[in-house]
Design a protein around this motif. Structure first.
Motif, mmCIF file in Angstrom:
data_model
loop_
_atom_site.group_PDB
_atom_site.id
_atom_site.type_symbol
_atom_site.label_atom_id
_atom_site.label_comp_id
_atom_site.label_asym_id
_atom_site.label_seq_id
_atom_site.Cartn_x
_atom_site.Cartn_y
_atom_site.Cartn_z
ATOM 1 N N LEU A 1 31.941 26.760 -8.483
ATOM 2 C CA LEU A 1 33.166 26.593 -9.263
ATOM 3 C C LEU A 1 32.845 26.447 -10.745
ATOM 4 O O LEU A 1 33.515 27.059 -11.600
ATOM 5 N N ALA A 2 31.847 25.658 -11.083
ATOM 6 C CA ALA A 2 31.468 25.499 -12.494
ATOM 7 C C ALA A 2 31.080 26.835 -13.104
ATOM 8 O O ALA A 2 31.476 27.155 -14.241
ATOM 9 N N ASP A 3 30.329 27.642 -12.382
ATOM 10 C CA ASP A 3 29.941 28.958 -12.886
ATOM 11 C C ASP A 3 31.157 29.849 -13.106
ATOM 12 O O ASP A 3 31.241 30.580 -14.108
ATOM 13 N N ASP A 4 32.107 29.788 -12.187
ATOM 14 C CA ASP A 4 33.304 30.630 -12.304
ATOM 15 C C ASP A 4 34.157 30.267 -13.512
ATOM 16 O O ASP A 4 34.859 31.119 -14.069
ATOM 17 N N LEU A 5 34.120 29.011 -13.920
ATOM 18 C CA LEU A 5 34.995 28.544 -14.994
ATOM 19 C C LEU A 5 34.340 28.585 -16.367
ATOM 20 O O LEU A 5 34.989 28.291 -17.370
ATOM 21 N N ALA A 6 33.091 28.982 -16.413
ATOM 22 C CA ALA A 6 32.342 28.911 -17.671
ATOM 23 C C ALA A 6 32.938 29.778 -18.770
ATOM 24 O O ALA A 6 32.827 29.436 -19.953
ATOM 25 N N GLY A 7 33.568 30.885 -18.433
ATOM 26 C CA GLY A 7 34.060 31.792 -19.467
ATOM 27 C C GLY A 7 35.540 31.687 -19.765
ATOM 28 O O GLY A 7 36.093 32.547 -20.467
ATOM 29 N N ALA B 1 35.632 14.900 2.878
ATOM 30 C CA ALA B 1 34.927 14.941 1.591
ATOM 31 C C ALA B 1 34.632 16.376 1.180
ATOM 32 O O ALA B 1 34.805 16.754 0.011
ATOM 33 N N LEU B 2 34.185 17.190 2.123
ATOM 34 C CA LEU B 2 33.950 18.599 1.821
ATOM 35 C C LEU B 2 35.262 19.313 1.554
ATOM 36 O O LEU B 2 35.377 20.113 0.622
ATOM 37 N N GLY B 3 36.268 19.005 2.366
ATOM 38 C CA GLY B 3 37.565 19.663 2.214
ATOM 39 C C GLY B 3 38.182 19.439 0.849
ATOM 40 O O GLY B 3 38.810 20.340 0.293
ATOM 41 N N GLU B 4 38.020 18.244 0.299
ATOM 42 C CA GLU B 4 38.575 17.983 -1.023
ATOM 43 C C GLU B 4 38.010 18.954 -2.053
ATOM 44 O O GLU B 4 38.733 19.484 -2.899
ATOM 45 N N ASN B 5 36.724 19.213 -1.984
ATOM 46 C CA ASN B 5 36.102 20.139 -2.934
ATOM 47 C C ASN B 5 36.528 21.577 -2.681
ATOM 48 O O ASN B 5 36.821 22.326 -3.623
ATOM 49 N N VAL B 6 36.587 21.997 -1.424
ATOM 50 C CA VAL B 6 36.967 23.373 -1.099
ATOM 51 C C VAL B 6 38.423 23.634 -1.457
ATOM 52 O O VAL B 6 38.766 24.660 -2.070
ATOM 53 N N ILE B 7 39.307 22.715 -1.100
ATOM 54 C CA ILE B 7 40.741 22.921 -1.326
ATOM 55 C C ILE B 7 41.060 22.884 -2.815
ATOM 56 O O ILE B 7 41.802 23.739 -3.321
ATOM 57 N N GLY C 1 43.323 33.995 -10.456
ATOM 58 C CA GLY C 1 42.969 35.299 -9.911
ATOM 59 C C GLY C 1 41.491 35.441 -9.609
ATOM 60 O O GLY C 1 40.979 36.563 -9.532
ATOM 61 N N LEU C 2 40.808 34.316 -9.427
ATOM 62 C CA LEU C 2 39.378 34.339 -9.132
ATOM 63 C C LEU C 2 39.172 34.363 -7.624
ATOM 64 O O LEU C 2 39.830 33.604 -6.895
ATOM 65 N N PRO C 3 38.255 35.178 -7.123
ATOM 66 C CA PRO C 3 38.016 35.213 -5.683
ATOM 67 C C PRO C 3 37.350 33.935 -5.194
ATOM 68 O O PRO C 3 36.625 33.267 -5.938
ATOM 69 N N SER C 4 37.597 33.613 -3.939
ATOM 70 C CA SER C 4 36.965 32.440 -3.338
ATOM 71 C C SER C 4 35.470 32.658 -3.199
ATOM 72 O O SER C 4 35.003 33.760 -2.952
ATOM 73 N N ARG C 5 34.712 31.575 -3.332
ATOM 74 C CA ARG C 5 33.273 31.609 -3.072
ATOM 75 C C ARG C 5 32.942 30.807 -1.813
ATOM 76 O O ARG C 5 31.755 30.602 -1.511
#
Length: 218
Positions: A17-23, A109-115, A125-129
């Protein structure tokens, strides 16, 4: 899922997620997310708060606001916003490999991050990772448990069948689609309903509307 597996998945989700938001530009950071009234930037700050707030601090916070969880989340999110989007992202990156979490089930705990990652990505409009297998495992858990979010009650009487993973949960009118879309709809994200098919979609759509309550859930 043991602790090692949990943290490997959580850290991978945060890094991606951090990588996707960098730009992102400033306008994109102000995009409304799928998480209530929060923007993309505010939802990311919430994830930073989640990553850095252990059980003792969480208890102090919720007691301080008399168990008003919305107020608690708002205050802790504001603490992590920083002066601008660059600082918001920097704080999230700094916490990405933290192993801090409040007491509760590992899938939650994992679900919070994924959701919340999907809450941020989909409006942009970013694809899921997120791997379909991970989304499928979370779907199975959230469809059969009620923890912090109304999920089991929302899909009662429905069969959820993933088209990208070997998972089917529940019985009744069928709802089909990608595992992540099923997970998001199970947790009340109406945006994901467009990705789903089946004779149970109308029922699930009604249960994703604002103000819906699950009478007699338990």
């Amino acid at each position: 899922m043991n602790d090692r597996e949990l943290w490997e998945l959580v850290h991978a989700e945060r890094d991606a997620l951090a990588d996707d938001l960098a730009g992102l530009d400033d306008a994109a950071w102000r995009t409304p997310s799928l998480c209530g009234d929060w923007t993309v930037r505010e939802t990311l700050a919430h994830l930073t708060a989640v990553a850095t707030l252990g059980t003792p601090a969480w208890l102090r916070s919720v007691v301080g606001v008399r168990w008003d969880f919305d107020r608690h989340n708002e205050l802790r999110m504001r603490e992590q916003l920083g002066a601008g989007p660059a600082e918001t992202l920097a704080r999230f990156r700094a916490a990405a490999h933290a192993r801090t979490r409040i007491l509760g089930p590992r899938p939650a705990a994992l679900g919070e991050n994924v959701i919340h990652a999907a809450d941020i990505r989909r409006p942009l409009g970013l694809p899921s990772r997120t791997a379909p297998t991970v989304a499928a495992e979370l779907l199975t858990w959230f469809a059969t448990h009620e923890f912090a979010v109304v999920s089991r009650s929302r899909v009662r009487g429905l069969e959820l069948r993933a088209t990208d993973a070997e998972v089917a949960v529940g019985a009744g009118a069928r709802v089909e689609g990608p595992a992540l879309a099923l997970l998001l709809a199970t947790c009340g994200r109406s945006d994901a309903l467009a990705d789903l098919d089946g004779d149970g979609v109308a029922v699930l759509t009604a249960r994703c509307r604002p103000g819906w309550t699950a009478r007699g859930r338990g």
